[in-house]
Design an enzyme around this catalytic site. Structure first.
Site, PDB file in Angstrom:
ATOM      1  N   CYS A  66       0.810  -1.225   0.000  1.00 10.86           N
ATOM      2  CA  CYS A  66       0.000   0.000   0.000  1.00 10.86           C
ATOM      3  C   CYS A  66       0.843   1.274   0.000  1.00 10.86           C
ATOM      4  CB  CYS A  66      -0.963   0.003   1.182  1.00 10.86           C
ATOM      5  SG  CYS A  66      -0.189   0.226   2.792  1.00 10.86           S
ATOM      6  N   HIS A 103      -1.838  11.193  15.707  1.00 14.37           N
ATOM      7  CA  HIS A 103      -2.358  10.480  14.533  1.00 14.37           C
ATOM      8  C   HIS A 103      -1.301   9.507  14.018  1.00 14.37           C
ATOM      9  CE1 HIS A 103      -4.378   9.781  10.704  1.00 14.37           C
ATOM     10  NE2 HIS A 103      -3.246  10.071  10.086  1.00 14.37           N
ATOM     11  N   HIS A 106      -4.572   4.667   9.688  1.00 14.26           N
ATOM     12  CA  HIS A 106      -5.919   4.105   9.651  1.00 14.26           C
ATOM     13  C   HIS A 106      -5.835   2.582   9.758  1.00 14.26           C
ATOM     14  CE1 HIS A 106      -6.580   8.094   7.964  1.00 14.26           C
ATOM     15  NE2 HIS A 106      -7.805   7.973   8.443  1.00 14.26           N
ATOM     16  N   ASP A 110      -8.744  -5.404   5.337  1.00 15.48           N
ATOM     17  CA  ASP A 110      -8.253  -6.107   4.142  1.00 15.48           C
ATOM     18  C   ASP A 110      -6.863  -6.717   4.352  1.00 15.48           C
ATOM     19  OD1 ASP A 110      -6.698  -3.840   4.219  1.00 15.48           O
ATOM     20  OD2 ASP A 110      -7.226  -3.138   2.229  1.00 15.48           O
ATOM     21  N   ARG A 118      -5.472  -4.689   8.840  1.00 16.79           N
ATOM     22  CA  ARG A 118      -4.279  -3.994   8.341  1.00 16.79           C
ATOM     23  C   ARG A 118      -4.233  -2.600   8.953  1.00 16.79           C
ATOM     24  NH1 ARG A 118      -3.469  -0.399   3.828  1.00 16.79           N
ATOM     25  NH2 ARG A 118      -5.563  -0.929   3.102  1.00 16.79           N
ATOM     26  N   CYS A 120      -2.518   0.596   8.756  1.00 21.07           N
ATOM     27  CA  CYS A 120      -1.754   1.330   7.751  1.00 21.07           C
ATOM     28  C   CYS A 120      -1.219   2.588   8.434  1.00 21.07           C
ATOM     29  CB  CYS A 120      -2.672   1.669   6.579  1.00 21.07           C
ATOM     30  SG  CYS A 120      -1.858   2.518   5.235  1.00 21.07           S
TER      31      CYS A 120
END
Length: 133
Positions: A66, A103, A106, A110, A118, A120
Site C-alpha cells: 500500500c 495520529h 488508519h 483487508d 491492516r 496502515c
C-alpha cells in the site's frame, strides 16, 4: 515515556519536526512509499514518535504493497484508540496513540488471514528500536 500535555500545542511544536507535527498533530499523511519503515525488516518494537509509547512488534509487520508500513495487530490492547473518520469523502477508522493522541494512520479490514486487519501507519509517526521480546 515522556509526559507531554496532549493539549499543549507549543510543546508539540517544540518537540516535533515540521513533518512530524503535520502528521501526528494535524492528521496529515506522508506520501506513499516515502517513509523509512515502509520496507523495513528488522526485529524489534515500533514506538510512537510523539510520546515513545509501544505500538507494534515487528512480528506483526507485513508487506501490503500500500506504500505505508502495515501491521496485523497492535502490541497491547490499550496501545491504540479508534476514531471514526469521514474525511476526504471516505468512511474510515483513524488510529491514534492512546497515550498522546497522535495520529498514526488508519485501520482496514483487508489484511491477511486469519484476522484480516491492516493497520496502515505513517512511518513518520513511528520510531523503531531493535529489541528482543
Amino acid at each position: 515515556m515522556e509526559n507531554i500535555d496532549p493539549t499543549s500545542d507549543s510543546e508539540w511544536r517544540d518537540k516535533l519536526s515540521d513533518n512530524e507535527y503535520q502528521v501526528l498533530r494535524l492528521k496529515g499523511t506522508e506520501p506513499p512509499n516515502s517513509g523509512k519503515y515502509n520496507i523495513h525488516n528488522e526485529i524489534g518494537i515500533y514506538y510512537c514518535a510523539g510520546c515513545d509509547a509501544k505500538l507494534f512488534h515487528s512480528e506483526s509487520k507485513f508487506q501490503s504493497g500500500c506504500g505505508w508500513p502495515s501491521f496485523t495487530e497492535k502490541i497491547e490492547d490499550d496501545a491504540i484508540e479508534y476514531i471514526k473518520d469521514n474525511s476526504h469523502g471516505m468512511n474510515r477508522t483513524e488510529v491514534v496513540c492512546a497515550s498522546c493522541k497522535g495520529h498514526l494512520g488508519h485501520v482496514f479490514n483487508d489484511g491477511p488471514k486469519p484476522k484480516y486487519i491492516r493497520y496502515c501507519i505513517n512511518s513518520i509517526s513511528l520510531k523503531f528500536r531493535t529489541e528482543l521480546v
